[in-house]
Design an enzyme around this catalytic site. Structure first.
Site, mmCIF file in Angstrom:
data_model
loop_
_atom_site.group_PDB
_atom_site.id
_atom_site.type_symbol
_atom_site.label_atom_id
_atom_site.label_comp_id
_atom_site.label_asym_id
_atom_site.label_seq_id
_atom_site.Cartn_x
_atom_site.Cartn_y
_atom_site.Cartn_z
ATOM 1 N N HIS A 1 3.491 0.561 0.694
ATOM 2 C CA HIS A 1 2.915 -0.237 1.729
ATOM 3 C C HIS A 1 4.359 0.257 3.236
ATOM 4 C CE1 HIS A 1 2.618 -2.635 5.221
ATOM 5 N NE2 HIS A 1 1.314 -2.565 4.994
ATOM 6 N N THR B 1 -4.002 -7.116 -1.336
ATOM 7 C CA THR B 1 -2.595 -6.643 -2.999
ATOM 8 C C THR B 1 -2.327 -6.931 -3.275
ATOM 9 O OG1 THR B 1 -0.637 -5.207 -2.359
ATOM 10 C CG2 THR B 1 -0.826 -7.527 -1.509
ATOM 11 N N THR B 2 -1.794 -6.357 -4.217
ATOM 12 C CA THR B 2 -1.725 -7.181 -5.938
ATOM 13 C C THR B 2 -0.941 -8.688 -5.566
ATOM 14 O OG1 THR B 2 -1.546 -5.121 -6.725
ATOM 15 C CG2 THR B 2 -1.251 -6.971 -8.257
ATOM 16 N N ARG C 1 -11.516 1.403 -2.998
ATOM 17 C CA ARG C 1 -11.692 1.465 -1.668
ATOM 18 C C ARG C 1 -10.329 2.235 -1.095
ATOM 19 N NH1 ARG C 1 -9.663 -4.869 -2.335
ATOM 20 N NH2 ARG C 1 -7.283 -4.925 -1.782
ATOM 21 N N HIS C 2 -9.621 2.455 -1.785
ATOM 22 C CA HIS C 2 -8.350 3.607 -1.417
ATOM 23 C C HIS C 2 -8.255 4.754 -1.909
ATOM 24 C CE1 HIS C 2 -6.330 1.117 -4.158
ATOM 25 N NE2 HIS C 2 -5.793 0.028 -2.675
ATOM 26 N N GLU D 1 7.582 -3.888 -15.458
ATOM 27 C CA GLU D 1 7.052 -3.998 -13.786
ATOM 28 C C GLU D 1 7.653 -5.430 -13.174
ATOM 29 O OE1 GLU D 1 5.587 -0.896 -11.833
ATOM 30 O OE2 GLU D 1 5.764 -2.258 -9.597
ATOM 31 N N ARG E 1 -12.307 7.122 7.884
ATOM 32 C CA ARG E 1 -12.638 8.595 8.663
ATOM 33 C C ARG E 1 -14.296 8.814 7.971
ATOM 34 N NH1 ARG E 1 -12.118 9.744 14.376
ATOM 35 N NH2 ARG E 1 -11.624 7.646 15.022
HETATM 36 N N1 PXP Z 1 3.530 -2.202 -7.765
HETATM 37 C C1 PXP Z 1 2.588 -2.514 -8.463
HETATM 38 C C2 PXP Z 1 2.457 -2.132 -9.312
HETATM 39 C C3 PXP Z 1 1.344 -2.927 -6.950
HETATM 40 O O1 PXP Z 1 0.538 -2.845 -7.580
HETATM 41 C C4 PXP Z 1 2.159 -2.443 -5.805
HETATM 42 C C5 PXP Z 1 0.981 -2.694 -4.991
HETATM 43 O O2 PXP Z 1 0.191 -2.124 -4.644
HETATM 44 C C6 PXP Z 1 3.357 -1.865 -5.494
HETATM 45 C C7 PXP Z 1 4.534 -2.024 -7.216
HETATM 46 C C8 PXP Z 1 3.990 -1.200 -4.608
HETATM 47 O O3 PXP Z 1 3.548 -2.860 -3.215
HETATM 48 P P1 PXP Z 1 4.067 -2.257 -1.561
HETATM 49 O O4 PXP Z 1 3.216 -1.463 -1.423
HETATM 50 O O5 PXP Z 1 4.117 -4.211 -0.809
HETATM 51 O O6 PXP Z 1 5.148 -1.798 -1.378
#
Ligand code: PXP
Length: 240
Positions: A216, A101-102, A50-51, A150, A19
């Protein structure tokens, strides 16, 4: 070791930006998830913002009392920004402009990585690398000087969702091997991507996971149950 929960609030900003105004407010969202038990707030400032935007990150840093985990691409522009923001943690992630997404782990052969990691560490920022679940990448992360990795749990999480038992076992074992290697090299071991109540609970079989980063699913599920209930439920799963 008590596992920590990092909550990624990017999608609150996605909704806000739909919005072009200020609602829902990301500071209120961050405070609400912290009140419910989140141990850190994860934000991915993308190249196209973008976010989460750079200005959001700077305000968040001032207004919240838990660590910020800044996800960023290994670029000179983002390095400059991270050194200005000085979050407690940086997670270096790959970034493609068109992706939703990544999509996968970092390519660890990029020349500038070691230099970026060192510059962040010089400012006492803890650096993790978002990598695919393979031993070679864990070893390479250690050589590059990362404090943590990670592991991209996307393939594991989707095989569990699709009830593909064989693939679940294969992906789970890969993650487990990576944890053992991390322990041997004294790096922290974090996990993230695509995690839900079920996949997070399953991963608990691996001891010594330092942090789960979840975005998410928490935002989506909170439409039905609210942040407080969803974050508390995750904390119960991870800590009990
Ligand atoms: N960790 C990393 C490094 C990410 O890039 C993301 C997605 O942006 C997440 C965790 C979280 O993933 P999800 O949104 O699928 O829970």
């Amino acid at each position: 070791m008590k596992a920590k929960l990092g909550v990624n609030i990017d999608h609150v900003a996605t909704l806000r930006n739909a919005r072009g105004e200020g609602h829902p407010d990301i500071i209120s969202a961050a405070k609400e998830v912290i009140k419910s038990g989140a141990d850190s707030i994860t934000i991915h400032v993308r190249e196209d913002q973008r976010h989460i935007k750079k200005t959001d990150a700077l305000i968040l840093k001032k207004k919240i009392n838990k660590p910020i985990n800044l996800e960023m691409a290994p670029t000179e522009d983002m390095l400059r920004f991270a050194l200005k923001l000085k979050p407690k943690y940086v997670c270096i992630v790959p970034e493609k402009r068109q992706e939703i997404t990544t999509e996968g782990g970092l390519n660890l052969n990029q020349k500038n990585l070691k230099n970026i990691i060192q510059k962040l560490k010089n400012k006492k920022i803890e650096v993790s690398l978002f990598i695919n679940p393979n031993l070679k990448d864990v070893k390479r992360s250690h050589i590059l000087g990362a404090n943590a990795v990670e592991i991209h749990t996307g393939a594991f999480a989707s095989s569990l969702k699709n009830k593909n038992k064989n693939k679940v076992n294969i992906e789970f074992n890969k993650i487990k091997q990576c944890q053992i290697e991390c322990q041997n090299t004294h790096m922290k071991f974090n996990v993230g991507h695509g995690l839900t109540y079920d996949s997070a609970a399953y991963l608990k079989k691996i001891k010594n996971i330092n942090e789960y980063n979840i975005g998410h699913f928490i935002i989506g599920e909170s439409l039905f149950d609210g942040f407080s209930k969803v974050v508390k439920k995750f904390k119960n799963i991870l800590v009990k």
